[in-house]
Structure formats: C-alpha cells, structure tokens
Scaffold this motif. Structure first.
Motif, PDB file in Angstrom:
ATOM      1  N   VAL A   1      47.339  -6.927 -18.278  1.00 51.23           N
ATOM      2  CA  VAL A   1      48.292  -6.492 -19.295  1.00 51.23           C
ATOM      3  C   VAL A   1      47.504  -6.013 -20.511  1.00 51.23           C
ATOM      4  O   VAL A   1      46.715  -6.768 -21.083  1.00 51.23           O
ATOM      5  N   ILE A   2      47.710  -4.759 -20.883  1.00 49.02           N
ATOM      6  CA  ILE A   2      47.113  -4.213 -22.098  1.00 49.02           C
ATOM      7  C   ILE A   2      48.143  -4.373 -23.210  1.00 49.02           C
ATOM      8  O   ILE A   2      49.203  -3.744 -23.184  1.00 49.02           O
ATOM      9  N   VAL A   3      47.842  -5.217 -24.185  1.00 51.97           N
ATOM     10  CA  VAL A   3      48.767  -5.552 -25.263  1.00 51.97           C
ATOM     11  C   VAL A   3      48.354  -4.774 -26.515  1.00 51.97           C
ATOM     12  O   VAL A   3      47.338  -5.078 -27.138  1.00 51.97           O
ATOM     13  N   THR A   4      49.136  -3.775 -26.874  1.00 50.25           N
ATOM     14  CA  THR A   4      48.823  -2.999 -28.068  1.00 50.25           C
ATOM     15  C   THR A   4      49.100  -3.843 -29.311  1.00 50.25           C
ATOM     16  O   THR A   4      50.153  -4.479 -29.431  1.00 50.25           O
ATOM     17  N   GLY A   5      48.160  -3.865 -30.226  1.00 50.48           N
ATOM     18  CA  GLY A   5      48.312  -4.644 -31.443  1.00 50.48           C
ATOM     19  C   GLY A   5      49.473  -4.162 -32.302  1.00 50.48           C
ATOM     20  O   GLY A   5      49.915  -3.010 -32.193  1.00 50.48           O
TER      21      GLY A   5
ATOM     22  N   ILE B   1      41.705   0.261 -18.797  1.00 46.77           N
ATOM     23  CA  ILE B   1      42.104   0.072 -17.403  1.00 46.77           C
ATOM     24  C   ILE B   1      40.965   0.449 -16.463  1.00 46.77           C
ATOM     25  O   ILE B   1      40.659  -0.262 -15.500  1.00 46.77           O
ATOM     26  N   LEU B   2      40.326   1.580 -16.742  1.00 47.65           N
ATOM     27  CA  LEU B   2      39.252   2.052 -15.873  1.00 47.65           C
ATOM     28  C   LEU B   2      38.035   1.123 -15.937  1.00 47.65           C
ATOM     29  O   LEU B   2      37.329   0.967 -14.939  1.00 47.65           O
ATOM     30  N   ASP B   3      37.821   0.505 -17.085  1.00 52.64           N
ATOM     31  CA  ASP B   3      36.704  -0.443 -17.203  1.00 52.64           C
ATOM     32  C   ASP B   3      36.904  -1.663 -16.310  1.00 52.64           C
ATOM     33  O   ASP B   3      35.935  -2.339 -15.939  1.00 52.64           O
ATOM     34  N   GLN B   4      38.177  -1.963 -15.999  1.00 51.53           N
ATOM     35  CA  GLN B   4      38.478  -3.115 -15.148  1.00 51.53           C
ATOM     36  C   GLN B   4      38.511  -2.772 -13.665  1.00 51.53           C
ATOM     37  O   GLN B   4      38.562  -3.647 -12.823  1.00 51.53           O
ATOM     38  N   ALA B   5      38.578  -1.461 -13.382  1.00 51.58           N
ATOM     39  CA  ALA B   5      38.750  -1.032 -11.981  1.00 51.58           C
ATOM     40  C   ALA B   5      37.495  -1.297 -11.145  1.00 51.58           C
ATOM     41  O   ALA B   5      36.387  -1.334 -11.652  1.00 51.58           O
TER      42      ALA B   5
END
Length: 235
Positions: free
Chosen positions: A151-155, A231-235
């Motif tokens: 989950v990418i949570v925008t501040g 996201i790509l850094d986690q792929a």
C-alpha cells in the motif's frame, strides 16, 4: 500532551478564521471530477491488480480527463512493465471514514493499493487520534480484506501551500495537516505492507489547478511518477 501553539492561537482567531472559511467557500471555483474510465486493463507483462482510492485528488479533480489524472498517469507509467488491471474508487469530499465505507462494497482483490486522503479530515476537524484509528482500519481492510501486498500511502498535503487559502487560515489548516501526517506516519510504520509517500513538489504555479486547491495535470504526472517508482522498486 502539550497543546500546540497554533491550537492556542486559533482561539482568539476564531472569528477571522470563520470569516475566511466562508469567503473561501463562496469564492471557490468548483471543478468537477474528470471524465474517463475508472477501471480497465493496460500494458503488457506480469499481471498487476491496482486500486487507487481516496478523495478528490485521487479522483483527479483539476485534470480534464482521467488520462491526465493520477490514475491515468500511474497506469501509463506502470503499463510499460506490467499488464495493469486497475480500478479507481475515489470521491470528492471523502474523508478516511467515508472511504472505508465505500471500500466495504468491493469484492475484488488487489496486489497494490494507492491512497490519497487527509484534506477533508483536516477541514472536518478530525483529531489526530481519530485519524490514526481510521487509517489503521483502512490499511487493515486494504491488506486483509482486499489482499493488497503493498500500500502506497500518500502523505497529507501541505495545506499551508494551497494558493486558494488566505492567511492565517492556511497556516492553521497547514499545522493540522502536518499533525495528521505525523499520525499517518506512525500508522504506516506499524503496517509492514505500507509505505508513506511524501509529495515535496516545487513551488511552481503550474502545479496548481485553476481552483488553487487541487493538483494540475503536471502535478498529477509528478505524483504518478513517484508512486510508480516506489512500486517498481518493490517489483
């Protein structure tokens, strides 16, 4: 916990703050949510099920079409490496609690979720403690019920920088937004699947929409690029 300076100072400022808030609402340019698809498939490669959820910024207000908004820009970036199956569940005016109720109607599963919330929690006077509880429930729902592995949570946006807000209203709302974002960071730190995204965009008039309150298409592209990189850094 000691009371912050802005919380003390806002008491004598209440009449002025109330007058400014009324004036802002009266003069506000009402931008609609952009037209375009809110779900679909795009790109080639491994399957990636993506959910974008939140308030008017997640919904793309400030852009002319969804292709220019966060969802369209993000799907474009990710579609270069993935076959993205995406869905946008976002509504102008929604708080965290509103979004939780909205997501309860979903039956789909997702690999990744992106959230954008907080401005309406600030303007509705949600406390930091309430915000932390609601964001904790939201992250639980996204990961446990909807299956998101990330989950990418925008501040919470820096509301003191919104061109549409006069001072001292901008300062007071900005301080509360910063408090909620501190709470959000605490919640994210306790959720292994979640990552907090800080949007430190430059002071560029081209990044604000016509209403001085929402992002422009250029800002949405910068935002989408940052999310895609995470996201790509986690792929």
């Amino acid at each position: 916990m000691p009371v912050a300076a802005d919380q003390l100072l806002r008491v004598p400022l209440v009449p002025l703050l109330a007058a400014q808030a009324v004036l802002v609402r009266r003069r506000a340019i009402r931008l609609p949510e952009p037209s375009g698809r809110r779900e679909g498939r795009h790109g080639y490669g491994p399957r990636l099920r993506l959910l974008i959820t939140g308030d008017s910024s997640a919904a793309g207000v400030g852009a002319g079409t969804q292709d220019q908004a966060l969802s369209g820009q993000l799907v474009k970036h990710l579609g270069r490496q993935f076959s993205v199956e995406w869905q946008l569940v976002a509504t102008t005016g929604h708080t965290t609690s509103d979004t939780i109720r909205k997501l309860q109607t979903l039956s789909s599963k997702f690999d990744i979720a992106v959230t954008a919330l907080g401005v309406n929690d600030v303007t509705r006077a949600v406390t930091r403690a309430q915000f932390e509880r609601q964001q904790t429930e939201l992250l639980r729902m996204l990961t446990a019920d909807l299956g998101a592995q990330s989950v990418i949570v925008t501040g919470v946006p820096k509301m003191n920088r919104f061109p549409a807000l006069p001072r001292p209203l901008a300062w007071v709302l900005g301080r509360q937004a910063a408090r909620l974002d501190q709470g959000l960071r605490q919640v994210v730190s306790k959720t292994p699947q979640a990552r907090h995204l800080v949007l430190n965009l430059p002071d560029d008039p081209a990044l604000a929409a016509l209403d001085g309150y929402h992002p422009s298409p250029k800002a949405y592209d910068l935002w989408a690029e940052k999310v895609a990189r995470m996201i790509l850094d986690q792929a």
